[in-house]
Enzyme design. Sequence first.
Site, short mmCIF file in Angstrom:
data_model
loop_
_atom_site.label_atom_id
_atom_site.label_comp_id
_atom_site.label_asym_id
_atom_site.label_seq_id
_atom_site.Cartn_x
_atom_site.Cartn_y
_atom_site.Cartn_z
N HIS A 80 5.32 6.60 -1.03
CA HIS A 80 6.11 5.40 -1.33
C HIS A 80 5.33 4.13 -1.03
O HIS A 80 4.33 4.17 -0.30
CB HIS A 80 7.39 5.41 -0.50
CG HIS A 80 7.15 5.27 0.97
ND1 HIS A 80 6.78 6.34 1.77
CD2 HIS A 80 7.17 4.19 1.80
CE1 HIS A 80 6.62 5.92 3.02
NE2 HIS A 80 6.84 4.62 3.06
N HIS B 27 0.83 -1.20 0.00
CA HIS B 27 0.00 0.00 0.00
C HIS B 27 0.86 1.24 0.00
O HIS B 27 2.05 1.20 0.32
CB HIS B 27 -0.86 0.01 1.27
CG HIS B 27 0.00 0.02 2.51
ND1 HIS B 27 0.59 -1.14 2.99
CD2 HIS B 27 0.43 1.01 3.33
CE1 HIS B 27 1.32 -0.85 4.06
NE2 HIS B 27 1.24 0.45 4.28
#
Lengths: 171, 171
Positions: free
Chosen positions: A115, A34
């Site tokens: 990220h 995620h």
Amino acid sequence: MKYGIVAFPSKKLQDLANAYRKRYDPHYALITPHMTIKGVFEANDQEIEEVAKAIQKVTTKHDPFELSVSKVGTFAPITNTIFFKVVPNDALLALYKDLNHDFFGDEPEYAFVPHITIAQKLSSGEHDDIIGQLKMVGVDHTETIDRLHLLYQLEDGSWTVYETFRLDEDN
Amino acid sequence: MKYGIVAFPSKKLQDLANAYRKRYDPHYALITPHMTIKGVFEANDQEIEEVAKAIQKVTTKHDPFELSVSKVGTFAPITNTIFFKVVPNDALLALYKDLNHDFFGDEPEYAFVPHITIAQKLSSGEHDDIIGQLKMVGVDHTETIDRLHLLYQLEDGSWTVYETFRLDEDN
């Protein structure tokens, strides 16, 4: 209870991230790959209904955004976390801002570095051993994210989805 | 891609189920505790948008339902799966019917036995060792489920939420 907001990338990108996470990320089993949009915050059962409504209000006025990963990065020496670096764009930054400034939970302590984590809690030796190779293999993928997920954490550390919010739900 | 529809119970019930799953369920890390409403079915990227719309249509016309677990059951000798038995009620059965009969995916092969798995893939010896004790400890909990989740499966077997559907969304 602990909550957070994330975007789950496509199966393709999650499978790629998991190929690394399986070996290098002790959180591998706690959540699927995620990008965190809003870090952990506390809310009780009443508050979370309010928070969910506020997220709905935010996501409705934002469009889907492009998620583009083009290289492998590391947070070392601060933490030995290695990640697919997400190229920031205006749509993503505006969405982040609306969910983190003047919103529920504390203001973020750090600048937003979008990220997808692929390795963490490594020893410095492990980190230095693999970072060169991971950077060389690299990553290059672009997709559209059209929904966010509000999650809560169980006692064992794993995360369950509480609710999904489509971006630009009116259209 | 493989999809399924589940209800995640409250943190309290999930934590309780996980206390057992951690030891007795090899799927522990692949998905948090859940009640399956529609078992695995295949859909491609186009189809799933249609399926999601159809689920939305179904969930909008159903109210939240009561999830009540009052005893520990087992599927032995068919499979050595142990579970919290969910007491069926009309609301749950009607919802199940609408998502499984004349809906996407194959018709179910078995009768619907609503449950939350707490142990599986046990040897017969292991199963017989623990089932008596688990039944004796039992379980007794009731809560309201007000949302379903459509999930998809990654290559490593883990499940990611694609979308959440509130029951009775209009109210």
